[in-house]
Design an enzyme around this catalytic site. Structure first.
Site, PDB file in Angstrom:
ATOM      1  N   GLU A   1      -3.307  -1.360   5.166  1.00  0.00           N
ATOM      2  CA  GLU A   1      -3.802  -0.360   4.221  1.00  0.00           C
ATOM      3  C   GLU A   1      -5.324  -0.430   4.191  1.00  0.00           C
ATOM      4  O   GLU A   1      -5.894  -1.514   4.036  1.00  0.00           O
ATOM      5  CB  GLU A   1      -3.213  -0.605   2.829  1.00  0.00           C
ATOM      6  CG  GLU A   1      -1.720  -0.302   2.815  1.00  0.00           C
ATOM      7  CD  GLU A   1      -1.102  -0.345   1.431  1.00  0.00           C
ATOM      8  OE1 GLU A   1      -1.728  -0.904   0.513  1.00  0.00           O
ATOM      9  OE2 GLU A   1       0.019   0.181   1.282  1.00  0.00           O
TER      10      GLU A   1
ATOM     11  N   HIS B   1       0.690   1.193   6.668  1.00  0.00           N
ATOM     12  CA  HIS B   1       0.935   0.224   5.569  1.00  0.00           C
ATOM     13  C   HIS B   1       1.335  -1.134   6.151  1.00  0.00           C
ATOM     14  O   HIS B   1       2.196  -1.820   5.588  1.00  0.00           O
ATOM     15  CB  HIS B   1       2.046   0.702   4.623  1.00  0.00           C
ATOM     16  CG  HIS B   1       1.816   2.025   3.972  1.00  0.00           C
ATOM     17  ND1 HIS B   1       1.070   2.164   2.814  1.00  0.00           N
ATOM     18  CD2 HIS B   1       2.235   3.271   4.301  1.00  0.00           C
ATOM     19  CE1 HIS B   1       1.058   3.457   2.460  1.00  0.00           C
ATOM     20  NE2 HIS B   1       1.742   4.143   3.346  1.00  0.00           N
TER      21      HIS B   1
ATOM     22  N   ALA C   1       2.601   8.884   6.697  1.00  0.00           N
ATOM     23  CA  ALA C   1       3.551   9.677   7.497  1.00  0.00           C
ATOM     24  C   ALA C   1       2.818  10.644   8.419  1.00  0.00           C
ATOM     25  O   ALA C   1       3.256  10.913   9.544  1.00  0.00           O
ATOM     26  CB  ALA C   1       4.512  10.443   6.586  1.00  0.00           C
TER      27      ALA C   1
END
Lengths: 239, 239
Positions: free
Chosen positions: A197, A161, A125
Site C-alpha cells: 500500500e 495491497h 482493482a
C-alpha cells in the site's frame, strides 16, 4: 513502438496520508498535466453503486483542477474513444473485469492506451485489470467473468495491497507470499509484482519505475523473491 | 430424504492445537467409526504435489487406526464409486475445483454423498467445494475452473479461515466482512457462513451444528451479520 503512460496504484488510500488518492496526488497531477488533460474518464465498475462512487472519486480531481466524467452516464464505447485520460478505481476485480467484457471495452481500452497513448490511472482493482491477467487479485470471485485475461497494458501480474508475512501471527491461512508462489507453480504463470500500500508503478513507453511512498516485492518464476525499493527501474519486466 | 454426513473444517490446523487435523481428531474419528470406515479416500487436488500431500495427510489417519488411499494413484471414477469415506484437503480452491471438473467428479461425489450417505470430510478448500459455490473462497484464482458451482452438499457458501475485523489495523484493503458483504450485493448470491479457524460444521441428514473450538459468523442477505457459537444448531440453513 509501444506508447503508453500508466500510473498503477496499489491502493486508493494509505494509512496516515489523507483521503482518497491524496498520497499519490503529485504523480496523478503530473501525468494529467503533462498530457494537457482537462477531463478524466472515470470507470466505477468495480463497485456496485456507480453514483456513490463517482461522488467519492470526483472530489480529489476537482480539488486538483480537473473535470471528471463517469462512463456509467454515457455511451461506454464512445466515452472510451473520446477519453483524454482514463481512471479505473478499486473495488472487486472480478466485478470490474466482468463488466469490461460485457460492454466489450477490453480491446477498446487496450488500443486507446497502447496505440494512442491515452494516460491510464488505476488503483487496486484498476491496477489489477491493467495487467496481463487478474490471477493474483486478493478479491473474492463474487461474479464470474468470461476470462481472467485483462487489459494487458503490462505483460506481468500485480498483487495490490501486498502484505509481508506477519510476525508472530497465529493465523494458519496462507500468507500473501504463499498464495503468489502457489500461482507460480502453474506452468503458464507470469511474473508477479507485489505492490505494498502506497507503492505505485509508473510506466512511460518502455520504462517502468516504482514510485510512491513504499516499495514492493517481485516474484519471477524460479528466482528468489526480491525487494523492490521506491525509485527502482524495473523496465526489464516490460520485455 | 436427504441422507448425508459431512464434517467441514475451517482449517487443517489451529494455533496451539497440534499438527495436521489434530484439533478435530475426535469429530473425525467419530464420523469414521460410526460408519465402520476402514479406508478413507483422500483427494489431494488442492495442492500441486499429490505425493507430498498424501504423506502429510496419512499421518494422523494412520495414528487413529484408519487406512488412507489417495485418488491420484487410482482410477478416479472407480475410487469415488468404491469409497467408504472421502476426505478433501485444503490448498487452492480454484485448482481443486478445476481438477474435479476435469475428471468429471463433481456429480459423482455429490451422488455418493447425498444419495448413498458416504461420509465426507473437508478442510479449508475441501470445505469450500462442499458448498453451493466457491464465490467466498479466500484463494487467488490461479487457474480457471469452468464454473464456480461446487459439490452443493449444502445450499449456502462457506468462508473458511474467517477473520474478524482487525482492531487498530493500518491496512486499507477490504476486511473479510467487507468482501462477504460485497458478494451479497450481487442479486443471486447465497447465505455465507464464515467459519473461524477451529470451527467445524457437522451435518447429519437435515441437521447442522457448529462444532470445534471456535464459532463462526453468519451472513444472510439483508439481515445483520450474526455470531454463531460452538454448539449452535443451524439446521434452518439447510432448507
Amino acid at each position: 513502438m509501444v506508447k503508453r503512460q500508466l500510473l498503477l496504484l496499489s491502493s486508493s488510500r494509505v494509512h496516515g496520508y489523507g483521503g482518497f488518492l491524496e498520497y499519490a496526488s503529485n504523480d496523478i497531477c503530473n501525468i494529467l498535466t503533462d498530457n494537457n488533460v482537462s477531463t478524466v474518464l472515470f470507470i466505477p465498475y468495480a463497485k456496485r453503486n456507480h453514483e456513490e462512487y463517482l461522488r467519492l472519486a470526483e472530489k480529489p480531481f476537482k480539488k486538483w483542477g480537473f473535470h471528471i466524467a463517469s462512463i456509467h452516464t454515457q455511451d461506454p464505447q464512445k466515452a472510451i474513444q473520446e477519453a483524454e485520460a482514463i481512471f479505473i478505481g478499486g473495488g472487486n476485480t472480478f466485478r470490474l473485469l466482468k463488466t469490461l467484457y460485457e460492454l466489450d471495452l477490453v480491446k477498446a481500452i487496450n488500443k486507446r492506451v497502447l496505440e494512442e497513448g491515452v494516460p491510464y490511472i488505476g488503483s487496486s482493482a484498476g491496477s489489477n485489470v491493467a495487467t496481463r491477467s487478474i490471477h493474483t487479485t486478493n478479491d473474492m470471485p463474487i461474479v464470474w467473468p468470461p476470462s481472467l485475461s485483462a487489459l494487458n497494458l503490462v505483460p506481468f501480474c500485480i498483487n495490490p495491497h501486498f502484505q509481508d508475512n506477519p510476525e508472530n501471527s497465529t493465523h494458519m491461512g496462507e500468507t500473501r507470499e504463499d498464495r503468489i508462489l502457489d500461482y507460480q507453480e502453474e506452468p503458464d504463470s507470469s511474473t508477479v509484482l507485489g505492490l505494498r500500500e502506497g507503492a505505485t508503478l509508473y510506466v512511460k513507453d518502455n520504462q517502468a519505475v516504482i514510485k510512491g511512498i513504499h516499495g514492493g516485492r517481485l516474484y519471477i518464476r524460479g528466482a528468489e523473491p526480491k525487494e523492490i525499493k521506491v525509485g527502482s527501474d524495473i523496465s526489464y519486466l516490460l520485455q
